[in-house]
Structures are given as structure tokens and as C-alpha cells.
Design a protein around this motif. Structure first.
Motif, PDB file in Angstrom:
ATOM      1  N   VAL A 199       0.847  -1.200   0.000  1.00  0.00           N
ATOM      2  CA  VAL A 199       0.000   0.000   0.000  1.00  0.00           C
ATOM      3  C   VAL A 199       0.882   1.248   0.000  1.00  0.00           C
ATOM      4  N   GLY A 200       1.927   1.267   0.821  1.00  0.00           N
ATOM      5  CA  GLY A 200       2.835   2.418   0.886  1.00  0.00           C
ATOM      6  C   GLY A 200       3.532   2.684  -0.434  1.00  0.00           C
ATOM      7  N   LEU A 201       4.020   1.639  -1.101  1.00  0.00           N
ATOM      8  CA  LEU A 201       4.669   1.825  -2.402  1.00  0.00           C
ATOM      9  C   LEU A 201       3.682   2.344  -3.439  1.00  0.00           C
ATOM     10  N   SER A 202       2.445   1.895  -3.368  1.00  0.00           N
ATOM     11  CA  SER A 202       1.421   2.407  -4.278  1.00  0.00           C
ATOM     12  C   SER A 202       1.166   3.894  -4.024  1.00  0.00           C
ATOM     13  N   LEU A 203       1.139   4.275  -2.756  1.00  0.00           N
ATOM     14  CA  LEU A 203       0.957   5.693  -2.417  1.00  0.00           C
ATOM     15  C   LEU A 203       2.128   6.544  -2.905  1.00  0.00           C
ATOM     16  N   ALA A 204       3.328   5.970  -2.886  1.00  0.00           N
ATOM     17  CA  ALA A 204       4.534   6.719  -3.251  1.00  0.00           C
ATOM     18  C   ALA A 204       4.720   6.852  -4.758  1.00  0.00           C
ATOM     19  N   SER A 205       4.046   6.014  -5.542  1.00  0.00           N
ATOM     20  CA  SER A 205       4.225   6.103  -7.000  1.00  0.00           C
ATOM     21  C   SER A 205       3.451   7.304  -7.536  1.00  0.00           C
ATOM     22  N   PRO A 206       3.990   7.943  -8.573  1.00  0.00           N
ATOM     23  CA  PRO A 206       3.315   9.123  -9.111  1.00  0.00           C
ATOM     24  C   PRO A 206       1.952   8.755  -9.686  1.00  0.00           C
ATOM     25  N   PRO A 207       0.944   9.563  -9.404  1.00  0.00           N
ATOM     26  CA  PRO A 207      -0.394   9.253  -9.925  1.00  0.00           C
ATOM     27  C   PRO A 207      -0.442   9.433 -11.447  1.00  0.00           C
ATOM     28  N   VAL A 208      -1.190   8.557 -12.093  1.00  0.00           N
ATOM     29  CA  VAL A 208      -1.415   8.633 -13.536  1.00  0.00           C
ATOM     30  C   VAL A 208      -2.923   8.696 -13.743  1.00  0.00           C
ATOM     31  N   GLU A 209      -3.382   9.704 -14.456  1.00  0.00           N
ATOM     32  CA  GLU A 209      -4.815   9.898 -14.687  1.00  0.00           C
ATOM     33  C   GLU A 209      -5.440   8.629 -15.277  1.00  0.00           C
ATOM     34  N   GLY A 210      -6.483   8.127 -14.627  1.00  0.00           N
ATOM     35  CA  GLY A 210      -7.212   6.973 -15.121  1.00  0.00           C
ATOM     36  C   GLY A 210      -6.592   5.627 -14.793  1.00  0.00           C
TER      37      GLY A 210
END
Length: 169
Positions: free
Chosen positions: A111-122
Motif C-alpha cells: 500500500v505504501g509503495l502504491s501511495l509513493a508512485s506518481p499518480p497517472v490519470e485513469g
């Protein structure tokens, strides 16, 4: 790998999934054998490992195993679908306190690594870990807040069955 197969079965229009295992996964898991038992054959090798490459199924679906870091453990793009998953493994048939702690830690790390990755629209983001009583209980407590942050929690059992976790009632 079970989550990649799940995506190919369930995501509409998805024809290709990429898996980016780290060195330990490659040493401990027989990618070619596992995929071969499910109808995928190695069409073109990739990189220096014996398991890296493009695997194709008779129905035209493709799994690319590319041992490289920094890309997400499972990534898929296709027909309006964009998916990135952080996956953590562990021993699922144990009651040993240390192993159970590692499973809980793996879920928190995914979950933490997912939060740390840059968001990509969609793009849909997933945290994927083994399904045990411990991880399922923790996942149900975390699911609402993770979902609010755009992260879906998925648990995979020893047979490769996938459970998408929703918040506890």
C-alpha cells in the motif's frame, strides 16, 4: 503471476500484461513452467535471465516477464485500461508469529509503495498480497482508506484465486 492471469481473464479488452519480478522472485519461481502449464509458451527471450521474455497463449493473450525495477510489479495497458500493481509474497500456510508479521508488513509496504508512485490519470492501482486470515483482517480494516487514496487491495490464495477486498462492515 496469478494477479496478471486474473487481469487477462477479467479486464475487458486487455490482451497484454507485463510482470517485473525482482531477482529473488526469479530465483524462487519457475515462470516458464507455471506459464507453460497454463498454455503460454516463450516466444522471444528478453534480458539475461532464463525466464525473461514474451509468453503467448493460443488465444493471443501475452504476458511479458521483464526482470527490471522501478516499473511496478504488474503493469497493463489496453483499450481504456491502465493498471499498476505492487505485489508482496510470503508463506501462507504458517502460524509462526514472525512470518505472520512479515505478511502484515508486506501488505503495509505494498500500500505504501502504491501511495509513493506518481499518480497517472485513469490508472487503477493495486496492492496485492497473499490471502491469509491475518492479511484479510488487516486488508478489510485498511480497504476504505486505501480506496480513498485510489488503491485497491487484492488478496491471492495458494490456488491463485483472487479476492478484491472491500472495507469492513
Amino acid at each position: 503471476v496469478a494477479f496478471a492471469m486474473h487481469l487477462l481473464r477479467t479486464a475487458p479488452g486487455l490482451r497484454e500484461v507485463s510482470i517485473h519480478p525482482d531477482g529473488e522472485h526469479g530465483k524462487r519461481f519457475d515462470f516458464q513452467g507455471w506459464l507453460g502449464r497454463r498454455g503460454f509458451t516463450l516466444k522471444s527471450p528478453l534480458g539475461k535471465t532464463p525466464y525473461g521474455g514474451t509468453y503467448c497463449a493460443p488465444d493471443g493473450k501475452t504476458i511479458i516477464v521483464n526482470p527490471s525495477s522501478g516499473r511496478g510489479d504488474v503493469v497493463a495497458e489496453g483499450e481504456g485500461t491502465s493498471i499498476a500493481a505492487e505485489c508482496k509474497g510470503g508463506i501462507i500456510n504458517t502460524r509462526h508469529a514472525g512470518q505472520l508479521s512479515r505478511l502484515r508488513q508486506g501488505l503495509c509496504e505494498a500500500v505504501g509503495l502504491s501511495l509513493a508512485s506518481p499518480p497517472v490519470e485513469g490508472r487503477r492501482q493495486f496492492a496485492v498480497v497473499p490471502r491469509t486470515k491475518v492479511t484479510e483482517s488487516l486488508a478489510r480494516r485498511m480497504a476504505g482508506r486505501a480506496r480513498a487514496a485510489g488503491i485497491e487491495i487484492v488478496l491471492v490464495d495458494g490456488c491463485g484465486n483472487v479476492l478484491e477486498v472491500t472495507a469492513a462492515d
